[in-house]
Design a protein around this motif. Structure first.
Motif, PDB file in Angstrom:
ATOM      1  N   VAL A  19       0.837  -1.204   0.000  1.00  0.00           N
ATOM      2  CA  VAL A  19       0.000   0.000   0.000  1.00  0.00           C
ATOM      3  C   VAL A  19       0.869   1.251   0.000  1.00  0.00           C
ATOM      4  CG1 VAL A  19      -1.653   1.339   1.381  1.00  0.00           C
ATOM      5  CG2 VAL A  19      -1.999  -1.110   1.043  1.00  0.00           C
ATOM      6  N   ASN A  20       1.901   1.266   0.830  1.00  0.00           N
ATOM      7  CA  ASN A  20       2.798   2.427   0.882  1.00  0.00           C
ATOM      8  C   ASN A  20       3.521   2.624  -0.444  1.00  0.00           C
ATOM      9  OD1 ASN A  20       2.124   3.080   3.521  1.00  0.00           O
ATOM     10  ND2 ASN A  20       3.734   1.777   4.386  1.00  0.00           N
ATOM     11  N   THR A  21       3.950   1.532  -1.044  1.00  0.00           N
ATOM     12  CA  THR A  21       4.640   1.635  -2.331  1.00  0.00           C
ATOM     13  C   THR A  21       3.695   2.147  -3.409  1.00  0.00           C
ATOM     14  OG1 THR A  21       6.084  -0.193  -1.685  1.00  0.00           O
ATOM     15  CG2 THR A  21       6.031   0.369  -4.016  1.00  0.00           C
ATOM     16  N   LEU A  22       2.457   1.679  -3.401  1.00  0.00           N
ATOM     17  CA  LEU A  22       1.481   2.178  -4.369  1.00  0.00           C
ATOM     18  C   LEU A  22       1.222   3.673  -4.171  1.00  0.00           C
ATOM     19  CD1 LEU A  22      -1.084  -0.771  -4.435  1.00  0.00           C
ATOM     20  CD2 LEU A  22       0.344   0.005  -6.333  1.00  0.00           C
ATOM     21  N   ASP A  23       1.164   4.114  -2.926  1.00  0.00           N
ATOM     22  CA  ASP A  23       1.010   5.550  -2.659  1.00  0.00           C
ATOM     23  C   ASP A  23       2.190   6.336  -3.216  1.00  0.00           C
ATOM     24  OD1 ASP A  23      -1.441   5.341  -1.411  1.00  0.00           O
ATOM     25  OD2 ASP A  23      -0.598   5.232   0.622  1.00  0.00           O
ATOM     26  N   GLU A  24       3.382   5.816  -3.016  1.00  0.00           N
ATOM     27  CA  GLU A  24       4.577   6.493  -3.527  1.00  0.00           C
ATOM     28  C   GLU A  24       4.575   6.546  -5.054  1.00  0.00           C
ATOM     29  OE1 GLU A  24       7.904   4.425  -1.856  1.00  0.00           O
ATOM     30  OE2 GLU A  24       7.378   4.967   0.201  1.00  0.00           O
ATOM     31  N   VAL A  25       4.183   5.444  -5.688  1.00  0.00           N
ATOM     32  CA  VAL A  25       4.119   5.419  -7.151  1.00  0.00           C
ATOM     33  C   VAL A  25       3.092   6.427  -7.649  1.00  0.00           C
ATOM     34  CG1 VAL A  25       3.439   4.001  -9.135  1.00  0.00           C
ATOM     35  CG2 VAL A  25       4.954   3.053  -7.394  1.00  0.00           C
ATOM     36  N   GLU A  26       1.945   6.497  -6.967  1.00  0.00           N
ATOM     37  CA  GLU A  26       0.921   7.457  -7.367  1.00  0.00           C
ATOM     38  C   GLU A  26       1.440   8.885  -7.261  1.00  0.00           C
ATOM     39  OE1 GLU A  26      -3.671   8.712  -6.273  1.00  0.00           O
ATOM     40  OE2 GLU A  26      -2.537   7.451  -4.892  1.00  0.00           O
ATOM     41  N   LEU A  27       2.124   9.186  -6.179  1.00  0.00           N
ATOM     42  CA  LEU A  27       2.683  10.534  -6.021  1.00  0.00           C
ATOM     43  C   LEU A  27       3.738  10.840  -7.082  1.00  0.00           C
ATOM     44  CD1 LEU A  27       3.022  10.756  -2.131  1.00  0.00           C
ATOM     45  CD2 LEU A  27       1.464  12.049  -3.598  1.00  0.00           C
ATOM     46  N   LEU A  28       4.616   9.883  -7.327  1.00  0.00           N
ATOM     47  CA  LEU A  28       5.665  10.096  -8.319  1.00  0.00           C
ATOM     48  C   LEU A  28       5.095  10.219  -9.726  1.00  0.00           C
ATOM     49  CD1 LEU A  28       8.370   7.636  -6.967  1.00  0.00           C
ATOM     50  CD2 LEU A  28       8.557  10.126  -7.064  1.00  0.00           C
ATOM     51  N   ALA A  29       4.054   9.445 -10.013  1.00  0.00           N
ATOM     52  CA  ALA A  29       3.467   9.489 -11.351  1.00  0.00           C
ATOM     53  C   ALA A  29       2.656  10.762 -11.567  1.00  0.00           C
ATOM     54  CB  ALA A  29       2.584   8.264 -11.576  1.00  0.00           C
ATOM     55  N   LEU A  46       8.436   0.614  -8.708  1.00  0.00           N
ATOM     56  CA  LEU A  46       7.726  -0.474  -9.374  1.00  0.00           C
ATOM     57  C   LEU A  46       8.455  -1.805  -9.203  1.00  0.00           C
ATOM     58  CD1 LEU A  46       6.479   1.294 -12.622  1.00  0.00           C
ATOM     59  CD2 LEU A  46       5.133   0.628 -10.622  1.00  0.00           C
ATOM     60  N   VAL A  47       9.773  -1.769  -9.245  1.00  0.00           N
ATOM     61  CA  VAL A  47      10.553  -2.987  -8.997  1.00  0.00           C
ATOM     62  C   VAL A  47      10.310  -3.466  -7.566  1.00  0.00           C
ATOM     63  CG1 VAL A  47      12.903  -3.874  -8.716  1.00  0.00           C
ATOM     64  CG2 VAL A  47      12.304  -2.551 -10.746  1.00  0.00           C
ATOM     65  N   HIS A  48      10.304  -2.521  -6.617  1.00  0.00           N
ATOM     66  CA  HIS A  48      10.044  -2.876  -5.217  1.00  0.00           C
ATOM     67  C   HIS A  48       8.639  -3.455  -5.064  1.00  0.00           C
ATOM     68  CE1 HIS A  48      10.288  -2.744  -0.869  1.00  0.00           C
ATOM     69  NE2 HIS A  48       9.090  -2.170  -0.861  1.00  0.00           N
ATOM     70  N   LEU A  49       7.666  -2.878  -5.780  1.00  0.00           N
ATOM     71  CA  LEU A  49       6.295  -3.374  -5.728  1.00  0.00           C
ATOM     72  C   LEU A  49       6.216  -4.813  -6.240  1.00  0.00           C
ATOM     73  CD1 LEU A  49       3.336  -2.598  -5.121  1.00  0.00           C
ATOM     74  CD2 LEU A  49       3.174  -1.833  -7.496  1.00  0.00           C
TER      75      LEU A  49
END
Length: 153
Positions: A19-29, A46-49
């Motif tokens: 969930v945290n990684t998805l939040d980070e990806v959303e912010l970065l995107a 994305l690799v971490h996800l």
């Protein structure tokens, strides 16, 4: 019982990481970094996800094997081909569920139109047969053979 608690804690930690990684990806995107040295951040996340999902899959497999479920031994992957127009629809910020509904409605509409054409053709064939039998009774045997051949195909 303690083993179940440890497994649930591991599962919870893995899900929170995702969930945290998805939040980070959303912010970065939504606000991409402008510095060239920061351009790799989305890829790294994305690799971490992917790794986090893999870890959850491994956890699930271990749990299933521990429970005696043999289906965990077979790791099957399914390739799904997503049509290009669906991807474009999503890239335009539109809801894929709306696309599915519109596509389904179009298919139903086309099927109804085709069913109408087929019914019209069948009605015409019946009317033609009746008119031919009325005007040319000598063709009755030939029409019967044609009708029998059509019925078998």
């Amino acid at each position: 019982m303690a083993n179940d608690t440890a497994m649930l804690d591991t599962l919870h930690a893995g899900l929170m990481d995702i969930v945290n990684t998805l939040d980070e990806v959303e912010l970065l995107a939504s606000d991409p970094p402008v510095e060239p040295e920061s351009a790799h951040l989305v890829t790294d996340r994305l690799v971490h996800l992917t790794e986090a999902y893999s870890a959850l899959d491994d956890l699930m497999s271990r749990q299933m094997l521990a429970a005696g479920d043999d289906s965990a031994r077979t790791t099957e992957t399914t390739d799904v081909d997503v049509p290009q127009d669906v991807l474009e629809y999503i890239e335009q910020g539109r809801n894929p569920n709306v696309y599915t509904r519109q596509f389904s409605e179009a298919v139903v509409r086309d099927n109804q139109a085709m069913a109408g054409k087929m019914q019209a053709h069948a009605d015409f064939a019946q009317q033609l047969e009746a008119a031919m039998l009325k005007d040319m009774p000598e063709l009755a045997d030939t029409l019967a053979r044609v009708k029998a051949t059509k019925a078998t195909t």
